[in-house]
Structure formats: C-alpha cells, structure tokens
Design a protein around this motif. Sequence first.
Motif, PDB file in Angstrom:
ATOM      1  N   CYS A 424       0.830  -1.212   0.000  1.00  0.00           N
ATOM      2  CA  CYS A 424       0.000   0.000   0.000  1.00  0.00           C
ATOM      3  C   CYS A 424       0.864   1.261   0.000  1.00  0.00           C
ATOM      4  CB  CYS A 424      -0.921   0.005   1.218  1.00  0.00           C
ATOM      5  SG  CYS A 424      -2.283  -1.177   1.121  1.00  0.00           S
ATOM      6  N   ALA A 425       1.959   1.225   0.747  1.00  0.00           N
ATOM      7  CA  ALA A 425       2.870   2.370   0.763  1.00  0.00           C
ATOM      8  C   ALA A 425       3.464   2.598  -0.627  1.00  0.00           C
ATOM      9  CB  ALA A 425       3.977   2.144   1.790  1.00  0.00           C
ATOM     10  N   ALA A 426       3.851   1.506  -1.268  1.00  0.00           N
ATOM     11  CA  ALA A 426       4.438   1.622  -2.606  1.00  0.00           C
ATOM     12  C   ALA A 426       3.416   2.172  -3.603  1.00  0.00           C
ATOM     13  CB  ALA A 426       4.942   0.256  -3.068  1.00  0.00           C
ATOM     14  N   ILE A 427       2.169   1.696  -3.523  1.00  0.00           N
ATOM     15  CA  ILE A 427       1.120   2.181  -4.425  1.00  0.00           C
ATOM     16  C   ILE A 427       0.862   3.669  -4.201  1.00  0.00           C
ATOM     17  CG2 ILE A 427      -1.350   2.044  -4.925  1.00  0.00           C
ATOM     18  CD1 ILE A 427      -1.158  -0.970  -4.372  1.00  0.00           C
ATOM     19  N   THR A 428       0.780   4.063  -2.939  1.00  0.00           N
ATOM     20  CA  THR A 428       0.530   5.476  -2.623  1.00  0.00           C
ATOM     21  C   THR A 428       1.630   6.359  -3.190  1.00  0.00           C
ATOM     22  OG1 THR A 428      -0.595   4.814  -0.580  1.00  0.00           O
ATOM     23  CG2 THR A 428       0.077   7.114  -0.757  1.00  0.00           C
ATOM     24  N   TRP A 429       2.863   5.923  -3.040  1.00  0.00           N
ATOM     25  CA  TRP A 429       3.979   6.730  -3.538  1.00  0.00           C
ATOM     26  C   TRP A 429       3.984   6.779  -5.065  1.00  0.00           C
ATOM     27  CZ3 TRP A 429       8.516   5.512  -6.363  1.00  0.00           C
ATOM     28  CH2 TRP A 429       9.429   6.582  -6.452  1.00  0.00           C
ATOM     29  N   LEU A 430       3.793   5.627  -5.714  1.00  0.00           N
ATOM     30  CA  LEU A 430       3.878   5.571  -7.167  1.00  0.00           C
ATOM     31  C   LEU A 430       2.740   6.323  -7.842  1.00  0.00           C
ATOM     32  CD1 LEU A 430       4.903   1.822  -7.653  1.00  0.00           C
ATOM     33  CD2 LEU A 430       6.303   3.820  -8.204  1.00  0.00           C
ATOM     34  N   VAL A 431       1.520   6.200  -7.304  1.00  0.00           N
ATOM     35  CA  VAL A 431       0.357   6.744  -7.988  1.00  0.00           C
ATOM     36  C   VAL A 431       0.050   8.182  -7.578  1.00  0.00           C
ATOM     37  CG1 VAL A 431      -2.116   6.424  -8.421  1.00  0.00           C
ATOM     38  CG2 VAL A 431      -0.616   4.433  -8.213  1.00  0.00           C
ATOM     39  N   TYR A 432       0.280   8.519  -6.292  1.00  0.00           N
ATOM     40  CA  TYR A 432      -0.149   9.824  -5.803  1.00  0.00           C
ATOM     41  C   TYR A 432       0.990  10.731  -5.366  1.00  0.00           C
ATOM     42  CZ  TYR A 432      -4.680   7.539  -5.853  1.00  0.00           C
ATOM     43  OH  TYR A 432      -5.809   6.866  -6.257  1.00  0.00           O
ATOM     44  N   SER A 433       1.893  10.233  -4.555  1.00  0.00           N
ATOM     45  CA  SER A 433       2.912  11.115  -3.978  1.00  0.00           C
ATOM     46  C   SER A 433       3.978  11.523  -4.982  1.00  0.00           C
ATOM     47  CB  SER A 433       3.591  10.415  -2.790  1.00  0.00           C
ATOM     48  OG  SER A 433       2.655  10.162  -1.778  1.00  0.00           O
ATOM     49  N   ARG A 434       4.334  10.630  -5.907  1.00  0.00           N
ATOM     50  CA  ARG A 434       5.446  10.918  -6.815  1.00  0.00           C
ATOM     51  C   ARG A 434       5.099  11.972  -7.843  1.00  0.00           C
ATOM     52  NH1 ARG A 434       7.992   6.385 -10.773  1.00  0.00           N
ATOM     53  NH2 ARG A 434       5.854   6.527 -11.542  1.00  0.00           N
ATOM     54  N   SER A 435       3.821  11.987  -8.257  1.00  0.00           N
ATOM     55  CA  SER A 435       3.408  12.918  -9.311  1.00  0.00           C
ATOM     56  C   SER A 435       3.192  14.320  -8.758  1.00  0.00           C
ATOM     57  CB  SER A 435       2.117  12.413  -9.970  1.00  0.00           C
ATOM     58  OG  SER A 435       1.643  13.357 -10.886  1.00  0.00           O
ATOM     59  N   THR A 436       3.515  15.299  -9.530  1.00  0.00           N
ATOM     60  CA  THR A 436       3.252  16.699  -9.151  1.00  0.00           C
ATOM     61  C   THR A 436       2.245  17.354 -10.082  1.00  0.00           C
ATOM     62  OG1 THR A 436       5.114  17.435 -10.511  1.00  0.00           O
ATOM     63  CG2 THR A 436       5.559  16.995  -8.179  1.00  0.00           C
ATOM     64  N   SER A 437       1.680  16.527 -10.992  1.00  0.00           N
ATOM     65  CA  SER A 437       0.726  17.076 -11.958  1.00  0.00           C
ATOM     66  C   SER A 437      -0.605  17.400 -11.298  1.00  0.00           C
ATOM     67  CB  SER A 437       0.485  16.066 -13.087  1.00  0.00           C
ATOM     68  OG  SER A 437      -0.567  16.490 -13.905  1.00  0.00           O
ATOM     69  N   THR A 438      -1.169  18.549 -11.619  1.00  0.00           N
ATOM     70  CA  THR A 438      -2.498  18.934 -11.130  1.00  0.00           C
ATOM     71  C   THR A 438      -3.363  19.425 -12.281  1.00  0.00           C
ATOM     72  OG1 THR A 438      -1.729  21.180 -10.679  1.00  0.00           O
ATOM     73  CG2 THR A 438      -1.608  19.614  -8.860  1.00  0.00           C
ATOM     74  N   THR A 439      -3.067  18.943 -13.455  1.00  0.00           N
ATOM     75  CA  THR A 439      -3.718  19.510 -14.628  1.00  0.00           C
ATOM     76  C   THR A 439      -5.104  18.968 -14.893  1.00  0.00           C
ATOM     77  OG1 THR A 439      -2.627  17.846 -15.996  1.00  0.00           O
ATOM     78  CG2 THR A 439      -1.526  19.967 -15.747  1.00  0.00           C
ATOM     79  N   THR A 440      -5.420  17.762 -14.396  1.00  0.00           N
ATOM     80  CA  THR A 440      -6.715  17.176 -14.669  1.00  0.00           C
ATOM     81  C   THR A 440      -7.360  16.688 -13.403  1.00  0.00           C
ATOM     82  OG1 THR A 440      -5.736  15.005 -15.066  1.00  0.00           O
ATOM     83  CG2 THR A 440      -6.066  16.401 -16.993  1.00  0.00           C
ATOM     84  N   SER A 441      -8.688  16.773 -13.394  1.00  0.00           N
ATOM     85  CA  SER A 441      -9.425  16.266 -12.233  1.00  0.00           C
ATOM     86  C   SER A 441      -9.210  14.778 -12.109  1.00  0.00           C
ATOM     87  CB  SER A 441     -10.915  16.530 -12.399  1.00  0.00           C
ATOM     88  OG  SER A 441     -11.649  15.897 -11.401  1.00  0.00           O
ATOM     89  N   GLY A 442      -8.938  14.336 -10.892  1.00  0.00           N
ATOM     90  CA  GLY A 442      -8.730  12.927 -10.651  1.00  0.00           C
ATOM     91  C   GLY A 442      -7.361  12.453 -11.050  1.00  0.00           C
ATOM     92  N   SER A 443      -6.455  13.329 -11.411  1.00  0.00           N
ATOM     93  CA  SER A 443      -5.119  12.905 -11.764  1.00  0.00           C
ATOM     94  C   SER A 443      -4.382  12.477 -10.526  1.00  0.00           C
ATOM     95  CB  SER A 443      -4.363  14.051 -12.436  1.00  0.00           C
ATOM     96  OG  SER A 443      -4.103  15.069 -11.508  1.00  0.00           O
ATOM     97  N   PRO A 444      -3.334  11.673 -10.648  1.00  0.00           N
ATOM     98  CA  PRO A 444      -2.581  11.250  -9.487  1.00  0.00           C
ATOM     99  C   PRO A 444      -2.114  12.414  -8.652  1.00  0.00           C
ATOM    100  CG  PRO A 444      -1.974   9.943 -11.378  1.00  0.00           C
ATOM    101  CD  PRO A 444      -2.884  11.022 -11.880  1.00  0.00           C
ATOM    102  N   GLY A 445      -1.640  13.464  -9.281  1.00  0.00           N
ATOM    103  CA  GLY A 445      -1.134  14.576  -8.512  1.00  0.00           C
ATOM    104  C   GLY A 445      -2.204  15.299  -7.744  1.00  0.00           C
TER     105      GLY A 445
END
Length: 449
Positions: A424-445
């Motif tokens: 779960c920690a790895a998934i959270t980091w890979l999908v949400y924490s690592r990305s800095t994109s905020t360009t689209t609704s529901g994007s990982p960032g």
Amino acid sequence: MTATAPEDVTVSAPADRTLLNTWNPEDEELWAAGGRRIARRNLAFSILSEHIGFSVWSLWSVLVLFLGPGYHVDAAGKFVLTSVPTLVGSVLRLPYSFAVTRFGGRNWTVFSALILLVPCGLAAFLVKPGVSYPTLLVLAAITGVGGGNFASSMTNINAFYPDRLKGWALGLNAGGGNVGVAAVQLVGLAVLAWSGKGHPGLVAGIYLPLIVVAAAGSAVYMDNLPNRTPEHGAIREVAKLGHTWIISTLYIGTFGSFIGFGFAFGQVLQVQFKHDFATPIDAAYLTFLGPLLGSVSRPVGGRLADRFGGARVSLLTFAAMAVGAATVLAASRAASLPVFVTGFVLLFVFSGVGNGSVYKMIPVLFAGEPEPKARRLSGALIGLAGAVGAFGGVLVNMAFRQSFLSTKSGDAAYLGFLVFYALCAAITWLVYSRSTSTTTSGSPGSAGK
C-alpha cells in the motif's frame, strides 16, 4: 418510504430552511450566515447514531468472550462469528450510501438507528448456553446492519461540508463512530466484571434504550438536504475509474485493518497468550485500548491531510503500519505480551490516522468538476470504498483463522499484514505522492494535494 421535500424539514428555523433550499457549502456567505451551524448540528447527531451502529456491529467481538464450554464453539468457530457481521456490513454499505439521497439524511439516520433494535433485542434474549451454532451465526449476521450506518453517515456529512473542511469533518464523523468499537468492549468488560460470563445478553440489552435516544435525537435535530435526487448511475461512473479501486485497496489497509483487528484482538490475545490470562476479563482489560486510540486518531489523520495532503499522510501511515506489523511479528515469536500489545496499539493508531487521510483523498479527486457533480461522485466513491474497505475486516479475521488452524500461531497472518502495508505504501507513492501534476481532475497529482 419517500424522499422528503425541503418544507418537511420541520426542525429548522425559517432562516435555516432558506439556507437548506439553496445549500452549497462552498458558498462562503451561506456558510457564515448559518451554514456552519447547520452542518455542525447534523454532524453531532450523525456521530451519535454512527457510534451506536459501530457498537452493534462490533457486538460479537465481545460476545465471543462469553462463549465458554457450554456453547461448544472452538477458536476457529469464534473467528467465523466475528467475520460474518463484517461481511454483511460491508455488503450493506453500498445500498446504505444510496439511501441518503433517496430518502434524505435525517430520515435514513432515524431508520438505520431504529433497525438496530432487532439484532440487540434478539441477542439479549437468545444468547445462552445450549443455543445452536447456526443460530449464533444468524444472530451475528444480523448485527451487520450496524456496519451499513457508516456509509450513509459519511455520504450525508460529505454533502454538508466544504472541501477545505472535509478531512476534519469526515474524520471526526468516522472517528466518533469508530469509538463505538471500543465502547462496546468497555460495556462487555463491565458486564463481565459485574455478572461474570453467564449473562452475555446484558451487553446487547444495554444498547436498546440508547438506540431509541439516538433515533429520537436524529429525528428532531437533523435535516434532509433538498435537491438530492438518487444517482444510481454514480456508482457505475466511479467504478470505471482506476483511482476508485486504488483508493478502495488503500482503504482495505486502513479501515479493513481497524475493524478486523477490533473484532479479532480479544480472541488473538486469548488464543496466543492464553497462559497470561486467567479469565476473559483479564484479556478484556486490554482489548478496548487499541480501538479507542485508533478511533481518536482518525480525525487527527483528517486534519493532517487537510494541511499536508492526503497522499503524503497516507504514505507515512502505511510505512508506520508496516513497522507495527513487524513489531507484532517479532513479539509473537519472542512470546512477549507487552511488546505484542504495543505493536497492536501502533497498528490501531495508524490505521485510524490512515482512515482519515485516505478519505480526504476522495473529494480532491473530483476537485475540477462542477460542485454538484463532484459531490455526487465523491459520495458514490465514499460508499464504494467504504464497502470494499469493510470487507478487509473479513480478510483479517479469515487470515487469523487460517493461520491459527495451520500453524497454531498468528505469525503467518502478521507477515501477510506487513507485506500488504508495504505494498500500500508503494502504491501510494507511485500513484499519488510521486506525481506533481495537477492539470486534470482525478489525476494522481491532484489526489495528493
């Protein structure tokens, strides 16, 4: 049962009814003019009803401590008795989340409270030596109705609060409900200490008047939000999103752990450290501590997520839970009860923090959508993730059952929990924490911000 129109909200002052007719918590003028007061009032009675719902749902985590030789139920059978309510509650969470928009938040809160009289009334009179195991299974299954309350309560409160406060409000709502797991164990401890193992029905009977009080308070002081038409397509819409299943998996790790451990902890102590406890009362003194601290920590997780982002807090939470599972595993192998309890308390505390932070990630996924659509989709995802997460409690109890059956210890289960939290920690980091994109609704960032 039909949806209630705005003019049927009889408990609200005219000014409140005007605000409810145009309800939009993101409107700062409406919020300052009385919206905050309305939201807090509904939150308070939502917490009360959900608290009792959790207590009823967790009833069998206590009643199994009363099942001595006269009931002819072994340890494996007791783990099944604690799994059945979890399973039923997880299934009911989906229709309960829809019920709020169909019947109104106040109406459904009253109904979902009153229906708790059924499992409590039956358990109060039927749980006694000589009762058959199939009857016990049916009684345990009926208490699953208490698990559905969470989904309807969270969906309802989600609509009352603006995005900037949802982490705190949802965390407080859920945390106040989760305390019911600890509360019922304290009630069980009091009954054990006062009357011994011979009167399990007293535990259920104590809740009968409390249920009536909660239903009456909800009927008088809560509100139905108008213009909330049933959106049966919302669950299908969010089910198509990859983020829905990622969030649901993460919620298995947090809430699934909390409710699963809450149901199983007393049994695990008695089975694994049976020589350290002369009576069930000795074990019961420890069982309430973890659920209590896990419940209290839930709004803390929501508040931290409001400030630092749900993904960041969730990532640290899963790392801490992996450490807690490793501590429990080491303590089990060393047969150290103090370290074992310490590790489990860590698991409870951080599962509570994670409950708040993961739910904070849900509304932010739809931050780019128009407010009505965002509220609709967030409510649907809360219901779906809540159902999947609650099913994690079944997996926890089944893992314990299989581990003790196969190896006579819980070590295999503890190792499995450790691996899952690391995943779960790895998934959270890979999908949400690592990305800095905020360009689209529901994007990982966007989910992490």
